[in-house]
Design a protein around this motif. Structure first.
Motif, PDB file in Angstrom:
ATOM      1  N   ARG A 119       0.833  -1.200   0.000  1.00 56.96           N
ATOM      2  CA  ARG A 119       0.000   0.000   0.000  1.00 56.96           C
ATOM      3  C   ARG A 119       0.868   1.250   0.000  1.00 56.96           C
ATOM      4  N   LEU A 120       0.439   2.243  -0.739  1.00 52.25           N
ATOM      5  CA  LEU A 120       0.894   3.609  -0.573  1.00 52.25           C
ATOM      6  C   LEU A 120      -0.251   4.384   0.059  1.00 52.25           C
ATOM      7  N   PHE A 121       0.066   5.342   0.925  1.00 50.46           N
ATOM      8  CA  PHE A 121      -1.020   6.099   1.532  1.00 50.46           C
ATOM      9  C   PHE A 121      -0.597   7.531   1.820  1.00 50.46           C
ATOM     10  N   GLN A 122      -1.609   8.407   1.831  1.00 54.12           N
ATOM     11  CA  GLN A 122      -1.458   9.807   2.193  1.00 54.12           C
ATOM     12  C   GLN A 122      -2.406  10.057   3.375  1.00 54.12           C
ATOM     13  N   GLN A 123      -1.918  10.759   4.375  1.00 53.47           N
ATOM     14  CA  GLN A 123      -2.680  10.887   5.618  1.00 53.47           C
ATOM     15  C   GLN A 123      -2.624  12.305   6.158  1.00 53.47           C
ATOM     16  N   ALA A 124      -3.764  12.766   6.657  1.00 48.43           N
ATOM     17  CA  ALA A 124      -3.856  14.052   7.359  1.00 48.43           C
ATOM     18  C   ALA A 124      -4.482  13.787   8.722  1.00 48.43           C
ATOM     19  N   THR A 125      -3.806  14.251   9.780  1.00 47.26           N
ATOM     20  CA  THR A 125      -4.309  14.079  11.143  1.00 47.26           C
ATOM     21  C   THR A 125      -4.492  15.457  11.763  1.00 47.26           C
ATOM     22  N   LEU A 126      -5.721  15.729  12.184  1.00 52.46           N
ATOM     23  CA  LEU A 126      -6.078  17.017  12.764  1.00 52.46           C
ATOM     24  C   LEU A 126      -6.446  16.826  14.231  1.00 52.46           C
ATOM     25  N   PHE A 127      -5.907  17.686  15.106  1.00 53.17           N
ATOM     26  CA  PHE A 127      -6.157  17.608  16.543  1.00 53.17           C
ATOM     27  C   PHE A 127      -6.975  18.824  16.982  1.00 53.17           C
ATOM     28  N   VAL A 128      -7.969  18.588  17.821  1.00 52.55           N
ATOM     29  CA  VAL A 128      -8.749  19.652  18.450  1.00 52.55           C
ATOM     30  C   VAL A 128      -8.533  19.510  19.953  1.00 52.55           C
ATOM     31  N   ARG A 129      -7.855  20.502  20.544  1.00 51.27           N
ATOM     32  CA  ARG A 129      -7.442  20.368  21.944  1.00 51.27           C
ATOM     33  C   ARG A 129      -8.139  21.360  22.869  1.00 51.27           C
ATOM     34  N   ASP A 130      -8.922  22.305  22.343  1.00 51.57           N
ATOM     35  CA  ASP A 130      -9.576  23.298  23.196  1.00 51.57           C
ATOM     36  C   ASP A 130     -10.938  22.804  23.671  1.00 51.57           C
ATOM     37  N   ILE A 131     -11.006  21.521  24.030  1.00 52.60           N
ATOM     38  CA  ILE A 131     -12.202  20.889  24.580  1.00 52.60           C
ATOM     39  C   ILE A 131     -11.744  19.987  25.722  1.00 52.60           C
ATOM     40  N   PRO A 132     -12.659  19.507  26.558  1.00 59.28           N
ATOM     41  CA  PRO A 132     -12.251  18.485  27.533  1.00 59.28           C
ATOM     42  C   PRO A 132     -11.709  17.258  26.808  1.00 59.28           C
ATOM     43  N   GLY A 133     -10.476  16.887  27.113  1.00 62.69           N
ATOM     44  CA  GLY A 133      -9.853  15.792  26.386  1.00 62.69           C
ATOM     45  C   GLY A 133      -9.271  16.258  25.068  1.00 62.69           C
ATOM     46  N   GLU A 134      -9.162  15.340  24.121  1.00 64.39           N
ATOM     47  CA  GLU A 134      -8.593  15.655  22.801  1.00 64.39           C
ATOM     48  C   GLU A 134      -9.380  14.930  21.735  1.00 64.39           C
ATOM     49  N   LEU A 135      -9.796  15.666  20.718  1.00 64.77           N
ATOM     50  CA  LEU A 135     -10.504  15.104  19.577  1.00 64.77           C
ATOM     51  C   LEU A 135      -9.536  15.019  18.410  1.00 64.77           C
ATOM     52  N   GLN A 136      -9.541  13.882  17.726  1.00 60.88           N
ATOM     53  CA  GLN A 136      -8.596  13.645  16.631  1.00 60.88           C
ATOM     54  C   GLN A 136      -9.348  13.139  15.414  1.00 60.88           C
ATOM     55  N   SER A 137      -9.049  13.736  14.271  1.00 57.39           N
ATOM     56  CA  SER A 137      -9.594  13.277  12.989  1.00 57.39           C
ATOM     57  C   SER A 137      -8.433  12.814  12.114  1.00 57.39           C
ATOM     58  N   ARG A 138      -8.494  11.553  11.683  1.00 63.22           N
ATOM     59  CA  ARG A 138      -7.454  11.015  10.800  1.00 63.22           C
ATOM     60  C   ARG A 138      -8.088  10.592   9.482  1.00 63.22           C
ATOM     61  N   THR A 139      -7.638  11.214   8.395  1.00 60.89           N
ATOM     62  CA  THR A 139      -8.109  10.888   7.051  1.00 60.89           C
ATOM     63  C   THR A 139      -6.964  10.246   6.289  1.00 60.89           C
ATOM     64  N   ARG A 140      -7.219   9.050   5.749  1.00 53.25           N
ATOM     65  CA  ARG A 140      -6.148   8.321   5.053  1.00 53.25           C
ATOM     66  C   ARG A 140      -6.666   7.838   3.701  1.00 53.25           C
ATOM     67  N   LEU A 141      -5.921   8.139   2.643  1.00 54.72           N
ATOM     68  CA  LEU A 141      -6.211   7.666   1.290  1.00 54.72           C
ATOM     69  C   LEU A 141      -5.166   6.620   0.928  1.00 54.72           C
ATOM     70  N   GLU A 142      -5.630   5.418   0.553  1.00 51.64           N
ATOM     71  CA  GLU A 142      -4.719   4.299   0.290  1.00 51.64           C
ATOM     72  C   GLU A 142      -4.826   3.837  -1.165  1.00 51.64           C
ATOM     73  N   GLN A 143      -3.673   3.486  -1.733  1.00 51.26           N
ATOM     74  CA  GLN A 143      -3.610   2.796  -3.014  1.00 51.26           C
ATOM     75  C   GLN A 143      -3.098   1.381  -2.721  1.00 51.26           C
ATOM     76  N   ARG A 144      -3.957   0.385  -2.926  1.00 54.75           N
ATOM     77  CA  ARG A 144      -3.691  -0.986  -2.506  1.00 54.75           C
ATOM     78  C   ARG A 144      -3.297  -1.839  -3.711  1.00 54.75           C
ATOM     79  N   TYR A 145      -2.093  -2.386  -3.669  1.00 61.80           N
ATOM     80  CA  TYR A 145      -1.590  -3.258  -4.730  1.00 61.80           C
ATOM     81  C   TYR A 145      -1.656  -4.692  -4.210  1.00 61.80           C
ATOM     82  N   ILE A 146      -2.670  -5.421  -4.661  1.00 59.13           N
ATOM     83  CA  ILE A 146      -2.944  -6.770  -4.178  1.00 59.13           C
ATOM     84  C   ILE A 146      -2.431  -7.776  -5.204  1.00 59.13           C
ATOM     85  N   ASP A 147      -1.864  -8.870  -4.710  1.00 57.96           N
ATOM     86  CA  ASP A 147      -1.243  -9.858  -5.598  1.00 57.96           C
ATOM     87  C   ASP A 147      -2.166 -10.309  -6.717  1.00 57.96           C
ATOM     88  N   SER A 148      -3.433 -10.542  -6.387  1.00 56.46           N
ATOM     89  CA  SER A 148      -4.358 -11.121  -7.356  1.00 56.46           C
ATOM     90  C   SER A 148      -5.045 -10.083  -8.236  1.00 56.46           C
TER      91      SER A 148
END
Length: 244
Positions: A119-148
């Motif tokens: 797989r090749l992938f591109q990823q963006a991870t965004l953090f929101v910290r001005d709330i109780p705890g921490e909110l995280q958004s992870r977006t990942r785009l994958e190019q999957r090279y499968i044997d078959s």
């Protein structure tokens, strides 16, 4: 099942747009979890039990350049042993204090199926910290090279995670997340299209040292094949994270 779930997703997306000005990130997240939990029941569901171990190292390289590397063996009851082994390194940049951008590669071995995937992938991870705890958004785009498969499969993944500290010292955290998978392009080796899998996770994370943490979670993975019964995998998951 898939069509019902897609209608639920469309309804939730419309409600988000209507209430965007009045809803907090935590309420958005709670709505997403309710959406994923509302997947309609079906008479035919195949269940499996799997165990995952995840070891991850993260840290700076130079300036704003950062990296992560992980190894993840997965065992399965139905596979009677090692089901998958994932090796996933990535290099990235700390674009802002709350945004990380990565380019990465993953090698996936599937001994039970006798098939490998790159797989090749591109990823963006965004953090929101001005709330109780921490909110995280992870977006990942994958190019999957499968044997078959003669051509790569494209897949989009979106994960929303909320970490809530359980005491003032911030050594213990309750965490919950929801992730959904979309197949964007369908070669012969990928039999499904559009929304194909959701994951819901709940667990505890303990900070042992400023550089070492351990997490124990339960994850429910629900897949929606087009022409087969739904597949639900119950996963106890141990994760170890180093900050180098």
């Amino acid at each position: 099942v898939t069509s019902c779930f897609r209608r639920l997703w469309t309804l939730y997306s419309r409600n988000r747009r209507v209430d965007a000005g009045s809803m907090s990130p935590i309420r958005h997240f709670s709505g997403a979890l309710l959406l994923f939990a509302a997947t309609p029941a079906t008479a035919q569901v195949e269940h499996d039990l799997s165990g995952w171990l995840n070891v991850t190292a993260t840290g700076p390289v130079s300036g704003k350049l950062i990296y992560f590397a992980e190894i993840q063996p997965r065992v399965s009851r139905n596979a009677d042993g090692l089901d998958q082994l994932l090796l996933r390194p990535a290099i990235g940049v700390q674009a802002t204090p709350n945004l990380q951008l990565y380019l990465g590669y993953a090698h996936v071995e599937e001994p039970a199926a006798g098939e490998n995937e790159e797989r090749l992938f591109q990823q963006a991870t965004l953090f929101v910290r001005d709330i109780p705890g921490e909110l995280q958004s992870r977006t990942r785009l994958e190019q999957r090279y499968i044997d078959s498969a003669a051509r790569p499969a494209w897949r989009l993944r979106e994960r929303i995670q909320l970490d809530i500290p359980l005491e003032k010292q911030r050594k213990w955290f309750l965490l919950t997340s929801a992730e959904f998978f979309f197949e964007l392009h369908k070669p012969s080796a990928v039999q499904d299209s559009e929304l194909v899998t959701t994951r819901q996770l709940i667990g505890l994370r303990h900070v042992l040292t400023p550089r070492l943490g351990v997490q124990l979670s339960y994850m429910r993975q629900h897949s929606f094949p087009d022409d087969r019964p739904d597949e639900v995998v119950h996963v106890p998951w141990l994760a170890i994270a180093w900050r180098l």
